[in-house]
Design a protein around this motif. Structure first.
Motif, short mmCIF file in Angstrom:
data_model
loop_
_atom_site.label_atom_id
_atom_site.label_comp_id
_atom_site.label_asym_id
_atom_site.label_seq_id
_atom_site.Cartn_x
_atom_site.Cartn_y
_atom_site.Cartn_z
N ASP A 1 -18.50 -31.12 134.63
CA ASP A 1 -17.97 -31.82 133.39
C ASP A 1 -17.08 -31.20 132.71
O ASP A 1 -16.40 -31.86 132.06
CB ASP A 1 -19.25 -32.01 132.66
N ALA B 1 -13.66 -33.02 131.67
CA ALA B 1 -13.30 -33.38 130.11
C ALA B 1 -12.12 -32.81 129.61
O ALA B 1 -11.65 -33.18 128.47
CB ALA B 1 -14.62 -32.66 129.43
N ARG C 1 -19.98 -31.61 141.87
CA ARG C 1 -21.18 -32.56 141.74
C ARG C 1 -22.13 -32.98 142.97
O ARG C 1 -23.03 -33.53 142.92
CB ARG C 1 -21.14 -33.66 141.01
#
Length: 267
Positions: free
Chosen positions: A112, A116, A63
């Protein structure tokens, strides 16, 4: 008039079926600056807090703006990455399959998916099997990469599967670079070794410019992972340069883990 169209229709259908019956043409390989396998230790020696920190570190790395900029700054401006977890010799699992990262959206989505996935733990530690599995992933990646890198993180020595030196040397012979993230957050226990960073340096990593980024404090964990990913994507090395070796004898015992496991069950 109507009947006269049947032969043409039949001929057209025959041509269509012939085309459909032909094997599909293989898609050309995508050209990328880097094919990177992130190979993450999930053995029981890693507690859940360490695993969570490890996941957070990799997610944050993909990120981060410096990593985005480093990818865009490559010759082609794209890399291929897969994220896999490993423990003992029969336990390797791809968590995020090969993904082309070439813009902010793809990087965020990749991060993500890492974050997750539920945490899991498994038995034993087979770095050699993790390397072998990673080599297979690179061979089946479907990309044409200027560089191929395996990023191994773990908190203990090899104690199952074939010798780590054998797996490492076969990977290096294929032109693959192996970097390491030795995790040294706890006092060494009965299946740990005190100088894991030296073990990784002598027995695990290799290839032109290979390096380790040891983690000794919890508050260093996330930043160390971000730094390591940035160095790999940007094709940089830390100040202590790790160059391809003329295979000199290791300064540490590369069978330390196997000997510990043998001694545990022989007593």
């Amino acid at each position: 008039m109507v009947r006269s169209g049947f032969p043409r229709l039949a001929a057209g259908l025959a041509c269509l079926w012939a085309l459909l019956a032909q094997p599909a043409q293989a898609q050309p390989e995508a050209d990328v600056d880097l094919a990177l396998v992130i190979a993450v230790d999930i053995s029981f020696s890693m507690d859940t807090d360490e695993q969570a920190l490890q996941r957070e570190g990799f997610a944050q790395a993909f990120r981060s703006k410096p990593v985005h900029d480093a990818i865009r700054g490559g010759m082609l401006g794209r890399v291929a990455v897969t994220y896999m977890e490993w423990a003992g010799s029969p336990d390797q699992k791809v968590i995020v399959p090969w993904t082309i990262l070439d813009n902010s959206e793809s990087l965020m989505a990749f991060a993500d998916r890492i974050a997750a996935t539920p945490l899991r733990r498994a038995q034993r530690t087979s770095i050699s099997s993790a390397i072998d599995f990673s080599v297979k992933l690179l061979q089946e990646s479907g990309v044409n990469a200027a560089r191929q890198v395996i990023d191994i993180s773990g908190d203990g020595p090899n104690n199952q599967g074939r010798l780590v030196l054998e797996a490492r040397d076969e990977a290096l012979a294929k032109g693959i670079v192996i970097n390491g993230l030795p995790i040294m957050l706890r006092q060494p226990g009965y299946l740990d070794i005190p100088d894991l960073d030296i073990y990784y340096r002598d027995c695990v990593i290799g290839g032109q410019g290979s390096f380790t980024v040891p983690v000794r404090e919890r508050d260093q964990f996330v930043e160390a992972i971000k730094t390591k990913i940035l160095l790999e994507v940007a094709n940089l090395v830390p100040e202590t340069l790790r160059i391809d070796r003329v295979q000199s004898p290791p300064r540490t015992n590369c069978m330390a883990g196997e000997m510990q496991w043998r001694d545990r069950w022989s007593n």
